[in-house]
Design an enzyme around this catalytic site. Sequence first.
Site, PDB file in Angstrom:
ATOM      1  N   ARG A   2       0.826  -1.202   0.000  1.00 27.85           N
ATOM      2  CA  ARG A   2       0.000   0.000   0.000  1.00 27.85           C
ATOM      3  C   ARG A   2       0.865   1.258   0.000  1.00 27.85           C
ATOM      4  O   ARG A   2       2.045   1.233   0.321  1.00 27.85           O
ATOM      5  CB  ARG A   2      -0.918   0.015   1.233  1.00 27.85           C
ATOM      6  CG  ARG A   2      -2.027  -1.011   1.197  1.00 27.85           C
ATOM      7  CD  ARG A   2      -2.791  -1.079   2.501  1.00 27.85           C
ATOM      8  NE  ARG A   2      -1.996  -1.704   3.578  1.00 27.85           N
ATOM      9  CZ  ARG A   2      -2.454  -1.912   4.813  1.00 27.85           C
ATOM     10  NH1 ARG A   2      -3.675  -1.505   5.144  1.00 27.85           N
ATOM     11  NH2 ARG A   2      -1.696  -2.502   5.709  1.00 27.85           N
ATOM     12  N   GLU A  16      -5.773   4.528  14.110  1.00 28.67           N
ATOM     13  CA  GLU A  16      -6.720   3.621  14.776  1.00 28.67           C
ATOM     14  C   GLU A  16      -7.328   4.183  16.052  1.00 28.67           C
ATOM     15  O   GLU A  16      -8.250   3.580  16.611  1.00 28.67           O
ATOM     16  CB  GLU A  16      -6.063   2.267  15.062  1.00 28.67           C
ATOM     17  CG  GLU A  16      -5.038   2.258  16.187  1.00 28.67           C
ATOM     18  CD  GLU A  16      -3.656   2.688  15.758  1.00 28.67           C
ATOM     19  OE1 GLU A  16      -2.747   2.655  16.599  1.00 28.67           O
ATOM     20  OE2 GLU A  16      -3.473   3.060  14.577  1.00 28.67           O
ATOM     21  N   HIS A  71      -0.708   1.214  16.359  1.00 32.81           N
ATOM     22  CA  HIS A  71      -0.978   0.042  17.202  1.00 32.81           C
ATOM     23  C   HIS A  71       0.061  -0.072  18.321  1.00 32.81           C
ATOM     24  O   HIS A  71       0.681  -1.115  18.527  1.00 32.81           O
ATOM     25  CB  HIS A  71      -1.020  -1.245  16.358  1.00 32.81           C
ATOM     26  CG  HIS A  71      -2.079  -1.236  15.300  1.00 32.81           C
ATOM     27  ND1 HIS A  71      -3.423  -1.332  15.595  1.00 32.81           N
ATOM     28  CD2 HIS A  71      -1.991  -1.118  13.942  1.00 32.81           C
ATOM     29  CE1 HIS A  71      -4.126  -1.290  14.469  1.00 32.81           C
ATOM     30  NE2 HIS A  71      -3.284  -1.155  13.461  1.00 32.81           N
ATOM     31  N   ASP A 127      -2.809  -7.042  15.257  1.00 31.29           N
ATOM     32  CA  ASP A 127      -2.147  -5.736  15.354  1.00 31.29           C
ATOM     33  C   ASP A 127      -2.178  -5.190  16.775  1.00 31.29           C
ATOM     34  O   ASP A 127      -1.295  -4.419  17.168  1.00 31.29           O
ATOM     35  CB  ASP A 127      -2.812  -4.722  14.418  1.00 31.29           C
ATOM     36  CG  ASP A 127      -2.253  -4.789  13.005  1.00 31.29           C
ATOM     37  OD1 ASP A 127      -1.088  -5.192  12.855  1.00 31.29           O
ATOM     38  OD2 ASP A 127      -2.976  -4.438  12.070  1.00 31.29           O
ATOM     39  N   ASN A 141      -0.841  -7.250   8.523  1.00 27.11           N
ATOM     40  CA  ASN A 141      -1.270  -6.263   7.522  1.00 27.11           C
ATOM     41  C   ASN A 141      -2.035  -6.959   6.396  1.00 27.11           C
ATOM     42  O   ASN A 141      -1.665  -6.882   5.221  1.00 27.11           O
ATOM     43  CB  ASN A 141      -0.074  -5.476   6.980  1.00 27.11           C
ATOM     44  CG  ASN A 141       1.003  -6.370   6.359  1.00 27.11           C
ATOM     45  OD1 ASN A 141       1.195  -7.503   6.779  1.00 27.11           O
ATOM     46  ND2 ASN A 141       1.709  -5.855   5.368  1.00 27.11           N
ATOM     47  N   TYR A 189      -1.003   4.201  10.866  1.00 28.68           N
ATOM     48  CA  TYR A 189      -1.400   3.185  11.830  1.00 28.68           C
ATOM     49  C   TYR A 189      -0.207   2.905  12.740  1.00 28.68           C
ATOM     50  O   TYR A 189       0.908   2.687  12.260  1.00 28.68           O
ATOM     51  CB  TYR A 189      -1.812   1.880  11.137  1.00 28.68           C
ATOM     52  CG  TYR A 189      -3.146   1.945  10.434  1.00 28.68           C
ATOM     53  CD1 TYR A 189      -4.322   2.162  11.146  1.00 28.68           C
ATOM     54  CD2 TYR A 189      -3.230   1.768   9.054  1.00 28.68           C
ATOM     55  CE1 TYR A 189      -5.549   2.228  10.506  1.00 28.68           C
ATOM     56  CE2 TYR A 189      -4.455   1.821   8.402  1.00 28.68           C
ATOM     57  CZ  TYR A 189      -5.603   2.052   9.137  1.00 28.68           C
ATOM     58  OH  TYR A 189      -6.822   2.109   8.494  1.00 28.68           O
ATOM     59  N   LYS A 235       1.729   1.811   7.564  1.00 30.51           N
ATOM     60  CA  LYS A 235       2.048   0.984   8.730  1.00 30.51           C
ATOM     61  C   LYS A 235       3.068   1.677   9.625  1.00 30.51           C
ATOM     62  O   LYS A 235       3.784   2.581   9.207  1.00 30.51           O
ATOM     63  CB  LYS A 235       2.592  -0.378   8.286  1.00 30.51           C
ATOM     64  CG  LYS A 235       1.559  -1.247   7.594  1.00 30.51           C
ATOM     65  CD  LYS A 235       0.346  -1.531   8.466  1.00 30.51           C
ATOM     66  CE  LYS A 235       0.687  -2.395   9.656  1.00 30.51           C
ATOM     67  NZ  LYS A 235      -0.512  -2.653  10.517  1.00 30.51           N
TER      68      LYS A 235
END
Length: 374
Positions: A15, A118, A96, A270, A300, A94, A75
């Site tokens: 991505r 998130e 996490h 995650d 992912n 993201y 990520k």
Amino acid sequence: MIVGVPAEVKDNEYRVAVTPEGVRELTHSGHRVLLQDGAGTGSNIPQERFERAGAEIVSGAAEVWREAEMILKVKEPIPDEYEHLREGQILFTYLHLAAGRDLTQVLVDRKVSAVAYETVQLPDGRLPLLAPMSEVAGRMAPHVGARLQEREYGGRGILMGGVSGVRPAKVLVLGAGMAGMNAAWIAAGMEAEVVVIDRNLDRLRYIDQMQRGRIMTLMSDRLTIEQRVRETDVLVGTVLVAGARAPKLVTEEMVASMRPGSVLIDISIDQGGCFETSHMTTHSDPTYVVHEVVHYCVGNMPGAVPNTSTYALTNVTLPYALAIADLGLDAAVASDPTLAGGVNAYAGSLTNQPVADAHQMPWVPLASAIAGAG
């Protein structure tokens, strides 16, 4: 503001954090967008489209990280990227953090302003920047489960929808949020026998009304989970507590009670995973076996369908990225409590209590951290 978009470096992560359409919106608002050479290739988005939209192509990741005031990623940074993190930098991705003590400490030590997709949360509890990737992961889960049920992957050799005169696979979904609902709907569409367990009766009622009884809904309690886990063929874990580690709803003893060749898919990985036997895997090595049960715990999942995922992600992140770029982070969070909830670290302070609790670290409210930095 100078906005940097480096290429993703996590295992099999294809991505990219922005589409050409997103670049155009940022440049139209007067901002510079630095895109690492080839960042969109994995998503099958030609680089020429980014250039026509106004992106400046930069040869290496180091230059993107060095020049940009705000970094847009998909990520969380991996250890190889920690050296690029610096004081005053805005990182929007993201994160996490509840599942990553090392990264949390690095962000605090380097005084990065870290905004996590998130934990951006609406007043009604919805998580708008997590929702599209949860939707993608949920829709992928039954396909993954169907493939892993094939004998060559270690499964029981059960066809998800069965055939005339032969029962279909039994699919159990833990959690009726965005990922859980989508997993259940796709599995039901494949004609599996589907059960969804959650402790939110309103969500269960919604699924029951929408599916008109095609999906069984059950209230969550330990005995119900124990009984249903034991008899399921494909178990999908989608449990989420915003910003915090996922609760371990399925014990190792429950996993051991399952039939050999059953499949576990932990979408919650995650955030630490909701099965005691879960540990993070990658797309290049996605499964492992515990107690003769196949585990799929890829952190992912949406990275496997990067074109769809990139567009779905930019659709929801772009308005917040524009707000930060237009106003600056301090003014943007002051004007939008929803965005403020996404700030996990600021100027050397941890500002998210669930993350702090997960690592037993000190934290301060964001307003106090901003006042102290000023």
